[in-house]
Design a protein around this motif. Structure first.
Motif, PDB file in Angstrom:
ATOM      1  N   LEU A   1      14.090  13.558  -3.551  1.00 44.58           N
ATOM      2  CA  LEU A   1      13.365  13.121  -2.347  1.00 44.58           C
ATOM      3  C   LEU A   1      12.638  11.791  -2.547  1.00 44.58           C
ATOM      4  CD1 LEU A   1      11.912  16.553  -1.168  1.00 44.58           C
ATOM      5  CD2 LEU A   1      13.925  15.349  -0.305  1.00 44.58           C
ATOM      6  N   LEU A   2      12.447  11.405  -3.793  1.00 43.67           N
ATOM      7  CA  LEU A   2      11.774  10.133  -4.076  1.00 43.67           C
ATOM      8  C   LEU A   2      12.633   8.951  -3.611  1.00 43.67           C
ATOM      9  CD1 LEU A   2       9.357   8.673  -5.329  1.00 43.67           C
ATOM     10  CD2 LEU A   2      10.500   8.807  -7.541  1.00 43.67           C
ATOM     11  N   ALA A   3      13.930   9.007  -3.904  1.00 52.00           N
ATOM     12  CA  ALA A   3      14.839   7.916  -3.535  1.00 52.00           C
ATOM     13  C   ALA A   3      14.897   7.670  -2.020  1.00 52.00           C
ATOM     14  CB  ALA A   3      16.236   8.155  -4.105  1.00 52.00           C
ATOM     15  N   PRO A   4      15.073   8.711  -1.181  1.00 54.06           N
ATOM     16  CA  PRO A   4      15.101   8.444   0.269  1.00 54.06           C
ATOM     17  C   PRO A   4      13.786   7.855   0.798  1.00 54.06           C
ATOM     18  CG  PRO A   4      15.898  10.663  -0.185  1.00 54.06           C
ATOM     19  CD  PRO A   4      15.397  10.097  -1.476  1.00 54.06           C
ATOM     20  N   ASP A   5      12.658   8.326   0.310  1.00 53.32           N
ATOM     21  CA  ASP A   5      11.365   7.795   0.751  1.00 53.32           C
ATOM     22  C   ASP A   5      11.250   6.309   0.386  1.00 53.32           C
ATOM     23  OD1 ASP A   5      10.826  10.310   1.672  1.00 53.32           O
ATOM     24  OD2 ASP A   5       9.210  10.746   0.262  1.00 53.32           O
ATOM     25  N   LEU A   6      11.653   5.956  -0.830  1.00 53.94           N
ATOM     26  CA  LEU A   6      11.628   4.554  -1.265  1.00 53.94           C
ATOM     27  C   LEU A   6      12.648   3.729  -0.480  1.00 53.94           C
ATOM     28  CD1 LEU A   6      11.231   4.881  -5.136  1.00 53.94           C
ATOM     29  CD2 LEU A   6       9.644   3.759  -3.571  1.00 53.94           C
ATOM     30  N   ALA A   7      13.819   4.311  -0.229  1.00 55.31           N
ATOM     31  CA  ALA A   7      14.874   3.596   0.519  1.00 55.31           C
ATOM     32  C   ALA A   7      14.394   3.246   1.922  1.00 55.31           C
ATOM     33  CB  ALA A   7      16.138   4.440   0.574  1.00 55.31           C
ATOM     34  N   VAL A   8      13.715   4.179   2.578  1.00 58.25           N
ATOM     35  CA  VAL A   8      13.196   3.930   3.926  1.00 58.25           C
ATOM     36  C   VAL A   8      12.175   2.791   3.885  1.00 58.25           C
ATOM     37  CG1 VAL A   8      11.745   4.896   5.771  1.00 58.25           C
ATOM     38  CG2 VAL A   8      13.671   6.217   4.875  1.00 58.25           C
ATOM     39  N   LEU A   9      11.283   2.817   2.900  1.00 60.36           N
ATOM     40  CA  LEU A   9      10.271   1.769   2.780  1.00 60.36           C
ATOM     41  C   LEU A   9      10.915   0.397   2.551  1.00 60.36           C
ATOM     42  CD1 LEU A   9       7.297   0.936   2.670  1.00 60.36           C
ATOM     43  CD2 LEU A   9       7.350   1.411   0.216  1.00 60.36           C
ATOM     44  N   PHE A  10      11.896   0.331   1.637  1.00 61.67           N
ATOM     45  CA  PHE A  10      12.550  -0.948   1.356  1.00 61.67           C
ATOM     46  C   PHE A  10      13.386  -1.421   2.539  1.00 61.67           C
ATOM     47  CE2 PHE A  10      11.228  -0.128  -2.970  1.00 61.67           C
ATOM     48  CZ  PHE A  10      10.932  -1.405  -3.431  1.00 61.67           C
ATOM     49  N   LEU A  11      14.001  -0.491   3.262  1.00 64.86           N
ATOM     50  CA  LEU A  11      14.757  -0.848   4.463  1.00 64.86           C
ATOM     51  C   LEU A  11      13.826  -1.442   5.524  1.00 64.86           C
ATOM     52  CD1 LEU A  11      17.502  -0.894   5.840  1.00 64.86           C
ATOM     53  CD2 LEU A  11      17.095   1.448   6.603  1.00 64.86           C
ATOM     54  N   MET A  12      12.633  -0.847   5.657  1.00 67.09           N
ATOM     55  CA  MET A  12      11.629  -1.388   6.584  1.00 67.09           C
ATOM     56  C   MET A  12      11.253  -2.816   6.201  1.00 67.09           C
ATOM     57  SD  MET A  12       8.765   1.498   7.415  1.00 67.09           S
ATOM     58  CE  MET A  12       7.808   0.576   8.606  1.00 67.09           C
ATOM     59  N   ALA A  13      11.050  -3.045   4.901  1.00 66.77           N
ATOM     60  CA  ALA A  13      10.660  -4.378   4.412  1.00 66.77           C
ATOM     61  C   ALA A  13      11.766  -5.394   4.695  1.00 66.77           C
ATOM     62  CB  ALA A  13      10.344  -4.322   2.921  1.00 66.77           C
ATOM     63  N   ALA A  27       0.837  -1.212   0.000  1.00 68.23           N
ATOM     64  CA  ALA A  27       0.000   0.000   0.000  1.00 68.23           C
ATOM     65  C   ALA A  27       0.866   1.254   0.000  1.00 68.23           C
ATOM     66  CB  ALA A  27      -0.927  -0.003   1.214  1.00 68.23           C
ATOM     67  N   THR A  28       1.924   1.266   0.805  1.00 66.64           N
ATOM     68  CA  THR A  28       2.797   2.440   0.875  1.00 66.64           C
ATOM     69  C   THR A  28       3.553   2.623  -0.433  1.00 66.64           C
ATOM     70  OG1 THR A  28       2.984   2.163   3.269  1.00 66.64           O
ATOM     71  CG2 THR A  28       4.617   3.575   2.219  1.00 66.64           C
ATOM     72  N   LEU A  29       4.009   1.525  -1.027  1.00 71.11           N
ATOM     73  CA  LEU A  29       4.691   1.597  -2.325  1.00 71.11           C
ATOM     74  C   LEU A  29       3.741   2.149  -3.388  1.00 71.11           C
ATOM     75  CD1 LEU A  29       7.230   1.016  -4.001  1.00 71.11           C
ATOM     76  CD2 LEU A  29       6.351  -1.303  -4.373  1.00 71.11           C
ATOM     77  N   ALA A  30       2.516   1.653  -3.391  1.00 74.73           N
ATOM     78  CA  ALA A  30       1.515   2.137  -4.351  1.00 74.73           C
ATOM     79  C   ALA A  30       1.249   3.629  -4.154  1.00 74.73           C
ATOM     80  CB  ALA A  30       0.217   1.346  -4.204  1.00 74.73           C
ATOM     81  N   MET A  31       1.198   4.067  -2.885  1.00 76.84           N
ATOM     82  CA  MET A  31       0.952   5.494  -2.621  1.00 76.84           C
ATOM     83  C   MET A  31       2.144   6.355  -3.041  1.00 76.84           C
ATOM     84  SD  MET A  31      -1.354   5.922   0.773  1.00 76.84           S
ATOM     85  CE  MET A  31      -0.235   5.091   1.866  1.00 76.84           C
ATOM     86  N   ILE A  32       3.361   5.863  -2.839  1.00 76.99           N
ATOM     87  CA  ILE A  32       4.540   6.629  -3.272  1.00 76.99           C
ATOM     88  C   ILE A  32       4.530   6.758  -4.799  1.00 76.99           C
ATOM     89  CG2 ILE A  32       7.069   6.571  -3.477  1.00 76.99           C
ATOM     90  CD1 ILE A  32       7.162   5.487  -0.585  1.00 76.99           C
ATOM     91  N   ILE A  33       4.183   5.680  -5.491  1.00 74.59           N
ATOM     92  CA  ILE A  33       4.079   5.727  -6.960  1.00 74.59           C
ATOM     93  C   ILE A  33       2.982   6.715  -7.366  1.00 74.59           C
ATOM     94  CG2 ILE A  33       3.446   4.393  -9.023  1.00 74.59           C
ATOM     95  CD1 ILE A  33       4.813   1.948  -7.575  1.00 74.59           C
ATOM     96  N   TYR A  34       1.838   6.633  -6.685  1.00 72.90           N
ATOM     97  CA  TYR A  34       0.727   7.551  -6.948  1.00 72.90           C
ATOM     98  C   TYR A  34       1.168   9.004  -6.734  1.00 72.90           C
ATOM     99  CZ  TYR A  34      -3.497  10.234  -5.883  1.00 72.90           C
ATOM    100  OH  TYR A  34      -4.462  11.214  -5.830  1.00 72.90           O
ATOM    101  N   LYS A  35       1.809   9.267  -5.592  1.00 72.44           N
ATOM    102  CA  LYS A  35       2.234  10.634  -5.265  1.00 72.44           C
ATOM    103  C   LYS A  35       3.268  11.142  -6.268  1.00 72.44           C
ATOM    104  CE  LYS A  35       2.714   9.319  -0.824  1.00 72.44           C
ATOM    105  NZ  LYS A  35       3.021   9.357   0.613  1.00 72.44           N
ATOM    106  N   SER A  36       4.129  10.245  -6.761  1.00 75.45           N
ATOM    107  CA  SER A  36       5.156  10.666  -7.726  1.00 75.45           C
ATOM    108  C   SER A  36       4.528  11.032  -9.069  1.00 75.45           C
ATOM    109  CB  SER A  36       6.211   9.578  -7.912  1.00 75.45           C
ATOM    110  OG  SER A  36       5.686   8.481  -8.624  1.00 75.45           O
TER     111      SER A  36
END
Length: 135
Positions: A46-58, A28-37
């Motif tokens: 700023l897109l890369a750090p947001d995605l990096a945090v999400l993938f690090l969480m995963a 859901a968060t990945l889909a929202m980041i794609i949507y927001k982009s």
């Protein structure tokens, strides 16, 4: 009688439910980041750090859950303590996505609030289980 069971059934159930929720949260968060982009003018830097945090969480979720399950089922405080430590890292990343990612939508707030609540409840149960194992 030394055959008393110390592992926590509520913790085991919560670890299982959190595992399923983590998959939903990530997608859901990945889909929202794609949507927001696509919808907002998302700065490229700023897109890369947001995605990096999400993938690090995963990535962090895998050992966090594994050590939680293992520590609880084997009634061993070390893996459970390690899982608790990894939970602290997950909470920090979750708070980043809740407060400091580039765009925070109401759905982000809801997803992160549920996750933080689950982490809090799980941490309390882990501490209780560790206390039972040590005593």
């Amino acid at each position: 009688n030394n055959s008393s069971q110390l592992s926590s059934l509520p913790l085991q159930i919560l670890l299982y439910v959190n595992g399923i929720y983590s998959i939903f949260y990530f997608l859901a968060t990945l889909a929202m980041i794609i949507y927001k982009s696509q919808v907002f003018s998302y700065p490229d830097d700023l897109l890369a750090p947001d995605l990096a945090v999400l993938f690090l969480m995963a990535i962090l979720e895998v050992p966090r859950s594994y050590f939680g399950f293992k520590g609880n089922l084997t009634e061993a405080e070390a893996p459970l303590g390690l899982s608790l430590g990894l939970t602290v890292g997950s909470v920090v990343l979750c708070v980043y996505l809740l407060l400091w990612q580039t765009y925070v939508l109401w759905a982000d707030v809801l997803l992160n609030a549920v996750l933080l609540s689950a982490y809090g409840l799980e941490s309390g149960l882990k501490v209780t289980a560790i206390a039972a194992f040590v005593s």
